[in-house]
Design a protein around this motif. Structure first.
Motif, short mmCIF file in Angstrom:
data_model
loop_
_atom_site.label_atom_id
_atom_site.label_comp_id
_atom_site.label_asym_id
_atom_site.label_seq_id
_atom_site.Cartn_x
_atom_site.Cartn_y
_atom_site.Cartn_z
N ASP A 438 0.86 -1.18 0.00
CA ASP A 438 0.00 0.00 0.00
C ASP A 438 0.90 1.23 0.00
O ASP A 438 1.67 1.45 0.94
N GLU A 440 0.28 4.30 0.37
CA GLU A 440 0.05 5.34 1.38
C GLU A 440 0.55 4.90 2.76
O GLU A 440 1.33 5.59 3.40
N THR A 441 0.07 3.73 3.20
CA THR A 441 0.38 3.33 4.58
C THR A 441 1.70 2.58 4.66
O THR A 441 2.21 2.37 5.76
N LYS A 472 -3.72 -6.53 10.29
CA LYS A 472 -4.75 -5.50 10.46
C LYS A 472 -6.04 -5.90 9.76
O LYS A 472 -6.05 -6.82 8.97
N LYS A 475 -9.07 -5.68 4.00
CA LYS A 475 -9.32 -4.55 3.10
C LYS A 475 -10.24 -5.00 1.97
O LYS A 475 -10.11 -6.10 1.46
N GLU A 685 -12.85 7.84 4.96
CA GLU A 685 -11.76 7.03 5.53
C GLU A 685 -10.49 7.14 4.71
O GLU A 685 -9.39 7.22 5.24
N ALA A 686 -10.68 7.16 3.39
CA ALA A 686 -9.52 7.27 2.50
C ALA A 686 -8.80 8.60 2.73
O ALA A 686 -7.58 8.66 2.80
N ARG A 689 -6.85 8.43 5.82
CA ARG A 689 -5.63 7.63 5.64
C ARG A 689 -4.57 8.43 4.90
O ARG A 689 -3.40 8.42 5.24
N GLN A 690 -5.03 9.15 3.86
CA GLN A 690 -4.09 9.95 3.07
C GLN A 690 -3.43 11.00 3.95
O GLN A 690 -2.22 11.20 3.90
N ALA A 692 -3.03 10.90 7.20
CA ALA A 692 -2.10 10.25 8.13
C ALA A 692 -0.82 9.86 7.40
O ALA A 692 0.28 10.01 7.92
N GLY A 693 -0.98 9.38 6.15
CA GLY A 693 0.18 8.97 5.35
C GLY A 693 1.12 10.13 5.11
O GLY A 693 2.33 10.02 5.32
#
Ligand SMILES: Nc1nc2c(ncn2[C@@H]2O[C@H](COP(=O)(O)OP(=O)(O)OP(=O)(O)O)[C@@H](O)[C@H]2O)c(=O)[nH]1
Ligand SMILES: [Mg+2]
Length: 700
Positions: A438, A440-441, A472, A475, A685-686, A689-690, A692-693
């Motif tokens: 992934d 991003e993460t 985790k 997905k 959510e995306a 995540r972005q 946070a990334g």
């Protein structure tokens, strides 16, 4: 000394999960004297379930091999997994054995996995015997249940035996060919041959008549004889049954108990008498990789060598083992061979016969045998090995798409490297998993056939390769597409100081029919954009599609037309046009009603009658659509379509709804638009995540 080919039996032990396959394999090894003590799954000392994960979970995860000899015949037993999650391995291994003992259970009825395996066996016309194990638990009157199973399979089962006693009192079988009884002494495996017990004589007579009729129906010459004499001799019956089994017309049913060692020698006899040797299996068809013509190979030890690799094992001591079925000719250590799949030459090094977790060195193997070659670097499962002067390539294995994805976070910095290395080794053995990263993460995304599958891979990763991860939440592989048309400009203009960057595009986008993927159309006229920059625009669009626009999921089914733009003599470049293309695409998508697509699964749930209401209610609450219901014995089979996001942990949930009495099989069906309120959540959510990334990137 090598055994003649017609005295070989490669026998798969197959059937649905937990039906008793491994236990039966153990009982066969014990009964034939190969093993001095009976291995038991329950006690974790099975020869076949030797992998630590198999011992821990008490299930077979990967097929295992062992040979035995019985009355001068040489058997290779293949104990296969039966649970849906691990069934791909069984299906791959079915290319290695040409005969099967199919276990069935009247009390559980016909399970989806068994149906799938049966259909595969039909495709290759595999000779089969049916074994009803666990007779020490089956209640009386099982004939009706057996008939229901065979109706479900659309096949004809014939009774070769009558069981003596039921449940605790089960103690042997009457053989309807020989009209003799075999009565076992306790659980010792010892038995005596006697006359048929008085109370079973009438039943045995009637069933022998049924058996003779069934056999006669499969062969005109026998039918004539039978109609004349109203009787077939034991030998005629035996021959007739063998013929019927080899032609895939008869499926003889035998009874026993693996854990109590009853009926097992009789099963070994039946394998000799009725199941095909490699000679009976006949020719294998392949393709000449040079001419493309269909070619055939006979099971002939003197023919040109051809072997098919159906499984790969990474052994802690021997390294990589390519398990193959020698189809024709002879393979020997030091031989130089050709692999048409990879177009590479290979040299055979050490070879082994697999005996559970042990290996026995052999120097050669002939047509019909199963053998493992060590350390063939470029050979993978599904490859053919042959002589270069007589090239042939057999069809590769069927592909199984993974069903569920989990994110794996490496525990420490050291694990960052070990995780992908270890997983790539595991992927050599198990072609049903996929791995990607992934962006991003930075998590690894591991996809497999089910939750338990992924969990077991993670255990194996730690045990074999010392790599630890945090598993985790699963997905869902969402996708994006558009529902409307739009045009937009994408322009990059940086012209302050030094050499600038300039690219300018006008794009039109429109939806394509489902499954069409992507189309790029170039309608630029009059040199508005020079030809040499157009591929860069397309590249920019493709990259933007892969990265998604709404929530970072790949966009599909879009036609993009580049119809205008402008350029600068000095400042334009491929890079500038790539960025302009990507910007234009994103701008256009925003105006073209973008939506999120979610994967929908087909689900088949088998549950006892009394759980049906609860299971259907639960499916409805998961946005499921019930497609139909069917009765099978005392079970109900519910077919439904359910969004994948709702059944990520279905194994666990079904277990609690049915107290462990339900089973299910799940397959990907298609993509559908995600309802707007849920799409909103996915986008949110995306975005989180972005954010946070990019925060992490800042910190790094
Ligand atoms: N009473 C009884 N129990 C049996 C018999 N055969 C197997 N079992 C039990 O049934 C359970 C499952 O047996 P396994 O041999 O592991 O079944 P399997 O078909 O190999 O299972 P998977 O490989 O995981 O699909 C174990 O608890 C066995 O002890 C039998 O003949 N009688
Ligand atoms: Mg097993």
């Amino acid at each position: 000394m090598a055994v003649e080919i017609d005295r070989l039996r490669n026998v798969g032990i197959v059937g649905h999960g937990g039906v008793g396959k491994t236990s039966l394999g153990e009982a066969m090894l014990f009964a034939s004297g190969v093993m001095q003590r009976l291995g038991r799954v329950e006690e974790g000392n099975s020869v076949f379930d030797f992998e630590p994960e198999e011992v821990k979970h008490r299930v077979s995860i990967s097929s295992a091999f062992h040979s035995l000899s019985w009355k001068k015949f040489s058997f290779t037993l293949v104990d296969t997994p039966g649970y849906a999650t691990f069934l791909a391995d069984t299906i791959h291994c079915m290319r290695g054995f040409g005969a099967a003992v199919f276990l069935m259970s009247p009390s559980t009825g016909l399970r989806v996995e068994a149906e799938r395996l049966w259909a595969r066996a039909n495709e290759s016309h595999m000779g089969r015997l049916i074994f009803i194990s666990k007779m020490d638990r089956e209640k009386a009157n099982i004939n009706e249940a057996i008939e229901t199973i065979f109706n479900g399979l659309e096949a004809k089962g014939v009774h070769l035996q009558v069981p003596i006693g039921t449940e605790e009192g089960f103690k042997g079988v009457v053989d309807l060919c020989q009209m003799k009884a075999f009565v076992f002494e306790g659980d010792s495996g010892k038995f005596v041959q006697t006359d048929i017990p008085e109370e079973l004589k009438k039943t045995a007579q009637e069933m022998r008549v049924q058996l003779m009729e069934s056999v006669a129906e499969t062969d005109d010459a026998l039918l004539e004889k039978y109609l004349d004499a109203q009787e077939l001799s034991s030998e005629e019956l035996r021959q007739g049954i063998r013929g019927g089994v080899l032609r895939g017309k008869l499926f003889p049913i035998l009874y026993g108990s693996a854990t109590r060692l009853i009926g097992v020698p009789q099963l070994l006899d039946a394998i000799v008498d009725y199941l095909p040797s490699p000679v009976d299996e006949g020719e294998f068809q392949g393709k000449n990789p040079v001419t493309g013509e269909i070619e055939k190979r006979l099971p002939d030890p003197t023919g040109p060598l051809a072997a098919y690799v159906f499984k790969t094992i990474i052994d802690p001591f021997a390294g990589k083992l390519s398990v193959m079925r020698v189809i024709s000719g002879r393979i020997a250590t030091d031989m130089g061979l050709y692999n048409p799949n990879k177009q590479l030459k290979e040299k055979i090094g050490q070879m082994f016969k697999l005996e559970g977790k042990k290996q026995e060195v052999v120097r050669e193997a002939s047509a019909g045998e199963i053998v493992a070659a060590a350390k063939l670097k470029d050979v993978s499962s599904g490859d053919t090995l042959c002589e270069e002067r007589a090239p042939i390539q057999f069809d590769g294995p069927p592909h199984f798409s993974p069903l569920i994805s989990f994110a794996l976070e490496p525990k420490t910095k050291a694990d960052e490297e070990k995780v992908p290395q270890g997983l790539h080794r595991i992927m050599e053995e198990d072609p049903t998993i996929e791995l990607h990263r992934d962006e991003e993460t930075r998590d690894f995304i591991l996809s497999g056939m089910g939750q338990q599958h992924v969990e077991i891979i993670v255990e194996k990763l730690k045990r074999k390769y010392g790599a630890e991860v945090i598993l985790k939440a699963p997905k869902v592989p969402y996708k994006e597409t558009i529902r409307g048309r739009a045009s937009a400009q994408g322009k990059l203009k940086k012209q302050s100081g030094g050499r600038g960057q300039y690219g300018d595009t006008w794009l039109k986008i429109e939806p394509l029919p489902h499954g069409k993927g992507f189309e790029f159309v170039d309608e630029v006229v009059g040199g508005a954009i020079p030809r040499n920059y157009i591929p860069a625009v397309e590249k920019g669009v493709r990259e933007a599609m892969a990265g998604g626009v709404l929530a970072g999921y790949p966009m599909v089914d879009v036609r993009v037309t580049l119809y205008d733009g402008s350029y600068h003599d000095v400042d334009s470049s491929d890079m500038a046009f790539k960025i302009a293309g990507s910007l234009g695409f994103k701008n256009a998508v925003e105006k073209a009603k973008p939506v999120i697509l979610e994967p929908i699964m087909t689900l088949e749930v088998t549950v006892p009658d009394d759980c049906m209401g609860d299971v259907i209610g639960d499916l409805n609450s998961r946005r499921g659509k019930v497609l139909g219901m069917e009765t099978k014995g005392h079970s109900q089979v519910i077919k439904a379509r359910v969004p994948m996001s709702e059944v990520l942990k279905y194994a666990q949930d079904l277990r609690s709804i049915t107290s462990g009495r339900g089973e299910f099989h799940m397959e990907f069906s298609h993509y559908e638009e995600l309802p707007p309120h849920l799409a909103e959540r996915v986008v949110k959510e995306a975005k989180a995540r972005q954010a946070a990334g990019s925060l992490q990137e800042h910190k790094a």
